[in-house]
Scaffold this motif. Structure first.
Motif, PDB file in Angstrom:
ATOM      1  N   SER A  29       0.863  -1.166  -0.021  1.00 33.71           N
ATOM      2  CA  SER A  29      -0.120   0.120  -0.066  1.00 33.71           C
ATOM      3  C   SER A  29       0.785   1.260  -0.008  1.00 33.71           C
ATOM      4  N   LYS A  30       2.002   1.216   0.692  1.00 28.65           N
ATOM      5  CA  LYS A  30       2.909   2.267   0.644  1.00 28.65           C
ATOM      6  C   LYS A  30       3.739   2.700  -0.936  1.00 28.65           C
ATOM      7  N   ILE A  31       3.796   1.451  -1.362  1.00 32.86           N
ATOM      8  CA  ILE A  31       4.162   1.591  -2.944  1.00 32.86           C
ATOM      9  C   ILE A  31       3.326   2.205  -3.709  1.00 32.86           C
ATOM     10  N   GLU A  32       1.912   1.705  -3.651  1.00 33.38           N
ATOM     11  CA  GLU A  32       0.772   2.178  -4.239  1.00 33.38           C
ATOM     12  C   GLU A  32       0.828   3.540  -4.114  1.00 33.38           C
ATOM     13  N   LEU A  33       0.711   4.164  -2.849  1.00 34.46           N
ATOM     14  CA  LEU A  33       0.585   5.556  -2.485  1.00 34.46           C
ATOM     15  C   LEU A  33       1.571   6.279  -3.311  1.00 34.46           C
ATOM     16  N   LEU A  34       3.053   5.789  -3.138  1.00 35.36           N
ATOM     17  CA  LEU A  34       4.223   6.650  -3.766  1.00 35.36           C
ATOM     18  C   LEU A  34       4.067   6.528  -5.302  1.00 35.36           C
ATOM     19  N   ARG A  35       3.608   5.252  -5.672  1.00 31.49           N
ATOM     20  CA  ARG A  35       3.487   5.258  -7.042  1.00 31.49           C
ATOM     21  C   ARG A  35       2.608   6.522  -7.860  1.00 31.49           C
ATOM     22  N   GLU A  56       4.057  -6.240  -6.681  1.00 33.53           N
ATOM     23  CA  GLU A  56       3.940  -7.606  -6.545  1.00 33.53           C
ATOM     24  C   GLU A  56       4.952  -8.054  -5.723  1.00 33.53           C
ATOM     25  N   LEU A  57       6.213  -7.827  -5.701  1.00 35.35           N
ATOM     26  CA  LEU A  57       7.319  -8.439  -4.565  1.00 35.35           C
ATOM     27  C   LEU A  57       7.100  -7.947  -3.220  1.00 35.35           C
ATOM     28  N   ALA A  58       6.621  -6.742  -2.946  1.00 34.17           N
ATOM     29  CA  ALA A  58       6.195  -6.108  -1.972  1.00 34.17           C
ATOM     30  C   ALA A  58       4.920  -6.932  -1.056  1.00 34.17           C
TER      31      ALA A  58
END
Length: 695
Positions: A533-539, A565-567
């Motif tokens: 979710s952090k990656i999704e927000l940063l993306r 996907e890895l995260a």
């Protein structure tokens, strides 16, 4: 997700199930014309003779013994234009080497032989091996090298004939980009409201237009649609770029080709000098020449007409860098009387693999008809495997690598090939997990890609707000922030205890962007959010930044999707970042003291894009992610010519294998809103009895 019978899915598909590209009437006319040329040339085909052609008895080398009948025909066909179609693994290099030796043995002075190749290494190898055959230095005295090195040498040597200053300097790609950046700043184009394309992108566009002999507007319209609003300005930069080089006596790589062509066209003394120097011209990998290189070849051979071009139309895969597939197809149009020699005996692959690859290329819309064969023993049909997801696919590949290693196949004799770099990410992760050394060809490692490093930098700041290196990286992504300003902001963060508070900078020109960065990092720091979710927000924050910087941002965002996907398999950010950091740079991996499969030092498994694998071979090859939209890429399926190149790319991938070929695909790949779920049309088009399929 409900389980799927992947084998049955593939077997039930027919070529009619795939959307076919729509061709314009003009394209149909062109395809028809090229098809007629390749069909008509059959009347000039040199066929194997019951009695091999006579070879002068006084020659030292036994050419009949060293070469098969068609190689011998190519090596001894010295007069007039000759087209040699040499299939994958058919001994093309060997044939050229023996032809050089044959010419020299027949008394041709080495200085009258010109061999043009695409790498200096290839030219040196051919010349050195020819000298070894002859047991003297004549092979190394021929004029051999790349188009660019040859042009550089001749232009300097005969500069007076073409009114060129001989002390010009050569600008490489980086130099050219720096000059473009200077011109851009002089024109004040870096001060626009919208982010102007970066210097490297502009250099790429200008070079592509020159290599393809088309306008900058055409290149942008076809391949860089997101930059259409900058077309006029880029053309202005290109004009300034040309003027700067001219005023400072600089030639870039493209200039070398253009100046050489124009010198041969416009200067009669220069053209006559070239004709006097070179009686025999040979061009290797002719399918990879661009329009200008083809013209240069023809002009060099215009007097004596002793030109041999060698290549394989089925391996023409470099249109993205200006190679013109039509050059090799249209050679008989330029030279209607050319001898046509087809070398089809393959010394690399097993008969079963060749049966498969012959079937792959047999459906091509245009090309020279050929069917490779081998006298080697069969090792089993290629295997096609379907898997539930990308992780399962990667696990199978690494399991098979370990199994083959135990059976005596060196790890260096195994390669994993893919259409795009992000297709190999899961295999990299699995190899790393099991401490199996690997090296990546074609591009840089997943962890070293700039956009991936940017995303990791954001995550590292969340974990450690005092990480000055990552702060420096992400701050300079904001327009108006350079090294000095970034240092001031990092100092501010440190003095405020690592808080993402930037109200003190609100009135600066970058204040709004800086506050937005702080707000995004603050929200992503919420401990309740998962790593994914952090990656999704940063993306969501990073995507528009990447879009301003890279024309292929959509492709790069797929790498961010892989990161997501890895995260998804991690609960803790610290653990995810720690595991990610354990993957060292590719040029250091073999030298590091890392756990190996056993105590011996093993050579690494090769992971490579197909483009970077051309010319190489391995005992065992894995071709991964064979889903329609991935291979062939979704950007090619709407264009016949691009789809045909994708087919040739798949053919090149499969013909790298000597004994074993594994082709695999997961049941789906998600790439930010798009699902790819259907097996590649290239598999569907292959005769079903040419491979084994397991789901």
């Amino acid at each position: 997700m409900v389980g799927i019978n992947l084998a049955q899915d593939l077997l039930n598909l027919t070529p009619e199930a795939f959307e076919q590209p729509v061709a314009t009437p003009e394209l149909f006319v062109k395809i028809d014309r090229l098809a007629k040329i390749t069909k008509e040339i059959e009347k000039n085909l040199v066929k194997p003779q019951a009695k091999e052609p006579a070879v002068h008895k006084s020659l030292k080398i036994n050419y009949r013994k060293a070469l098969n009948p068609m190689q011998l025909a190519a090596a001894t066909a010295t007069e007039g234009p000759v087209l040699v179609i040499a299939g994958a693994g058919s001994g093309k290099t060997r044939t050229i080497i023996y032809r050089v030796a044959y010419l020299l043995e027949r008394g041709v002075p080495p200085e009258q032989i010109l061999l043009l190749t695409f790498t200096r290494k290839a030219a040196r190898e051919m010349m050195t091996r020819a000298s070894r055959l002859l047991k003297d230095d004549r092979g190394t005295r021929i004029m051999g090298g790349t188009f660019h090195s040859f042009a550089n040498h001749m232009l300097r040597r005969y500069s007076k004939l073409i009114a060129l200053k001989p002390d010009f300097t050569i600008a490489d790609t980086t130099d050219s980009a720096d000059i473009i950046d200077f011109v851009r700043r002089e024109l004040k184009l870096d001060k626009q409201k919208k982010a102007f394309p970066r210097k490297g992108r502009i250099q790429e566009i200008i070079s592509k237009a020159r290599n393809c002999d088309v306008t900058i507007g055409k290149v942008i319209e076809d391949q860089y649609t997101g930059l259409t609003e900058f077309t006029d300005d880029i053309e202005l930069v290109a004009a300034g770029f040309t003027g700067f080089k001219r005023n400072h006596h600089i030639l870039d790589f493209d200039d070398l080709m253009e100046v050489m062509r124009e010198a041969l066209k416009q200067s009669e003394p220069f053209r006559q000098r070239m004709a006097h120097l070179f009686r025999y011209v040979m061009v290797d990998e002719f399918q990879d020449t661009n329009t200008i290189q083809k013209e240069i070849s023809d002009l060099l051979a215009s007097k004596h007409r002793n030109i041999m071009v060698v290549g394989d139309d089925s391996q023409s895969i470099y249109s993205f860098r200006g190679a013109n597939f039509e050059n090799i197809l249209r050679f008989p149009e330029t030279y209607p009387d050319c001898a046509y020699i087809r070398i089809e005996q393959n010394y690399r692959s097993s008969p079963d693999i060749l049966d498969f690859t012959n079937s792959v290329i047999s459906t091509a819309k245009i090309g020279y008809r050929k069917r490779l064969f081998s006298r080697k023993k069969s090792k089993g049909k290629p295997q096609v495997r379907g898997f539930y997801d990308q992780t399962s696919e990667a696990e199978f590949i690494v399991d098979k690598i370990l199994e083959l290693r135990e059976a005596g196949v060196p790890t260096s004799e195994m390669a994993v090939l893919y259409r795009a770099t992000f297709h190999g990410t899961f295999v990299q992760a699995e190899l790393l997990k099991r401490s199996i050394p690997y090296v990546v060809y074609g591009g840089i490692r997943f962890t070293e890609r700039r956009h991936v490093k940017d995303m990791i930098a954001y995550l590292r700041i969340i974990l450690n707000p005092f990480d000055a290196v990552c702060w420096n990286r992400v701050l300079k992504l904001i327009p108006g922030i350079g090294n000095v300003t970034a240092s001031k902001i990092v100092k501010h963060v440190r003095e405020h205890g690592g808080k993402f508070e930037f109200k003190d900078f609100e009135k600066s020109k970058y204040g709004v962007d800086l506050v937005e960065l702080g707000d995004t990092l603050g929200r992503a720091s919420d401990a309740r959010l998962s790593v994914a979710s952090k990656i999704e927000l940063l993306r969501a924050y990073y995507s528009p930044i990447l879009a301003q910087q890279e024309a292929d941002h959509e492709v790069r965002l797929r790498d961010v999707g892989v990161l997501y996907e890895l995260a998804a398999r991690y609960e803790e950010l610290e653990r995810f970042l720690s595991d990610f950091a354990l993957d060292p740079p590719s040029n250091q991996f073999q030298d590091r003291t890392t756990p190996r499969i056993d105590e011996s030092e093993e050579d690494p498994v090769v992971l490579s894009t197909v483009h970077s694998a051309k010319g190489l071979e391995w005992n065992t090859v894995f071709v991964v992610h064979l889903l329609d939209g991935l291979f062939p890429t979704d950007k090619a399926v709407g264009n016949i010519e691009e789809l045909e190149e994708e087919r040739r790319l798949f053919y090149v991938a499969c013909t790298r294998a000597k004994e074993r070929l594994y082709i695999s695909f997961p049941s789906y790949v998600q790439s930010w809103g798009t699902f790819f779920t259907i097996p590649s049309r290239f598999l569907v088009e292959v005769d079903r009895d040419r491979y084994e399929i397991k789901g």
